[in-house]
Structure formats: structure tokens, C-alpha cells
Design a protein around this motif. Structure first.
Motif, PDB file in Angstrom:
ATOM      1  N   CYS A   6       0.850  -1.184   0.000  1.00  0.00           N
ATOM      2  CA  CYS A   6       0.000   0.000   0.000  1.00  0.00           C
ATOM      3  C   CYS A   6       0.889   1.238   0.000  1.00  0.00           C
ATOM      4  N   TYR A   7       0.279   2.394  -0.123  1.00  0.00           N
ATOM      5  CA  TYR A   7       1.082   3.608  -0.263  1.00  0.00           C
ATOM      6  C   TYR A   7       1.888   3.936   0.978  1.00  0.00           C
ATOM      7  N   CYS A   8       1.401   3.601   2.171  1.00  0.00           N
ATOM      8  CA  CYS A   8       2.170   3.905   3.384  1.00  0.00           C
ATOM      9  C   CYS A   8       3.140   2.789   3.740  1.00  0.00           C
ATOM     10  N   GLY A   9       3.009   1.617   3.127  1.00  0.00           N
ATOM     11  CA  GLY A   9       3.951   0.521   3.375  1.00  0.00           C
ATOM     12  C   GLY A   9       3.562  -0.393   4.529  1.00  0.00           C
ATOM     13  N   ALA A  10       2.452  -0.112   5.201  1.00  0.00           N
ATOM     14  CA  ALA A  10       2.054  -0.935   6.352  1.00  0.00           C
ATOM     15  C   ALA A  10       1.679  -2.356   5.931  1.00  0.00           C
ATOM     16  N   CYS A  69      -5.826  -1.017   3.168  1.00  0.00           N
ATOM     17  CA  CYS A  69      -4.984  -0.673   4.312  1.00  0.00           C
ATOM     18  C   CYS A  69      -5.766   0.229   5.249  1.00  0.00           C
ATOM     19  N   GLU A  71      -4.573   2.075   7.473  1.00  0.00           N
ATOM     20  CA  GLU A  71      -3.812   3.303   7.751  1.00  0.00           C
ATOM     21  C   GLU A  71      -3.954   4.324   6.627  1.00  0.00           C
ATOM     22  N   CYS A  72      -3.718   3.891   5.390  1.00  0.00           N
ATOM     23  CA  CYS A  72      -3.691   4.861   4.277  1.00  0.00           C
ATOM     24  C   CYS A  72      -4.879   4.714   3.321  1.00  0.00           C
TER      25      CYS A  72
HETATM   26 ZN   LIG Z   1      -1.088   1.727   4.002  1.00  0.00          ZN
END
Ligand SMILES: [Zn+2]
Ligand SMILES: [Zn+2]
Length: 136
Positions: A6-10, A69, A71-72
Motif C-alpha cells: 500500500c502507499y504507506c507501506g504498512a 490498508c 492506515e492509508c
Molecule cells: Zn497503508
């Protein structure tokens, strides 16, 4: 092996082997979920995909479960019921890896996409569909 995240890497996922299919989906579900005219997708059998970081959240608009995700908010993949496959958002692939070979669900397309690929009205025979194509 290909890694998508995902874009935040989580959330990170590894994809093993060749995808079953690479295509653009014009269905109303993808349009609504992604807020887009159509979605580039790359399809793998579930065992060829492995979550290696994070745990996505799951949600469905109609019948297809979608992972994102928490988060993001990145939409990661969809799991159409009963098929044992994951349809991964191809925007997450590294540049140049996405090699689409057809369009599906063109009966719902918001606009014609004029390229040299087959444009299936519903699903191709390999997805259990009629193989019928639209005229554009
Ligand atoms: Zn993310
Ligand atoms: Zn779709």
C-alpha cells in the motif's frame, strides 16, 4: 517474485509465479469502490499470494470482498466469492510489470477505450463467460 504494498507501506504482499490474467475491469462494483471509470487488475490464485507485513481490513460493497490498508486507505485486492483468486490493483505493481491482455465487463463501461485488446462484453470464456465482445 513480485512485492506489492500500500502507499504507506504498512501492508505488503508477495506474489509468486505468473499471474492467471491481467486485464482492465469496467464493472459497476470496481467503478463505485475505486471512484474510477475502470480498474487495472492482475489476478493470482490465493496460494500464490502471501501477506508478509501488516493485516489489511476487509469490506464489501456488494458480494466481492475487498482488502484495504486501514492506515492509508489503499485498495489492495478483491476476492470474488468462490473462485479462490485475488484480483490485485495493478496500480500497485512496479512500473512496467502490468501487461494487460483484455478488457472485461465492457457492457458497463463509462467510455470506450480504443486499443488493440479484446473488449469482452461480460467475461471471457476463461472466466466462465460467453466470450462475447463489444464493437469498440
Ligand atoms: Zn497503508
Ligand atoms: Zn470489476
Amino acid at each position: 517474485m513480485v512485492t506489492v504494498q500500500c502507499y504507506c507501506g504498512a501492508v505488503r504482499m508477495e506474489l509468486t509465479g505468473e499471474p492467471l490474467a491481467q486485464f482492465y475491469c469496467h464493472c459497476e462494483d470496481c467503478q463505485a469502490v475505486h471512484g474510477a471509470a475502470y480498474l487495472p487488475a492482475v489476478m493470482y490464485r490465493i496460494p500464490a499470494t502471501r501477506l508478509v507485513a501488516g493485516e489489511p481490513a476487509y469490506w464489501k460493497l456488494k458480494t466481492t470482498v475487498r482488502a484495504f490498508c486501514r492506515e492509508c486507505g489503499t485498495r489492495l485486492y478483491a476476492e470474488p466469492p468462490g473462485l479462490g483468486i485475488r484480483s490485485i490493483t495493478a496500480l500497485l505493481l512496479h512500473q512496467g510489470l502490468f501487461k494487460p491482455t483484455f478488457h472485461i465487463q465492457c457492457q458497463h463501461a463509462l467510455l470506450p477505450i480504443k486499443d488493440t485488446l479484446p473488449h469482452f462484453k461480460g467475461f471471457p470464456a476463461m472466466f466462465g463467460g460467453s466470450d462475447e465482445q463489444v464493437s469498440w
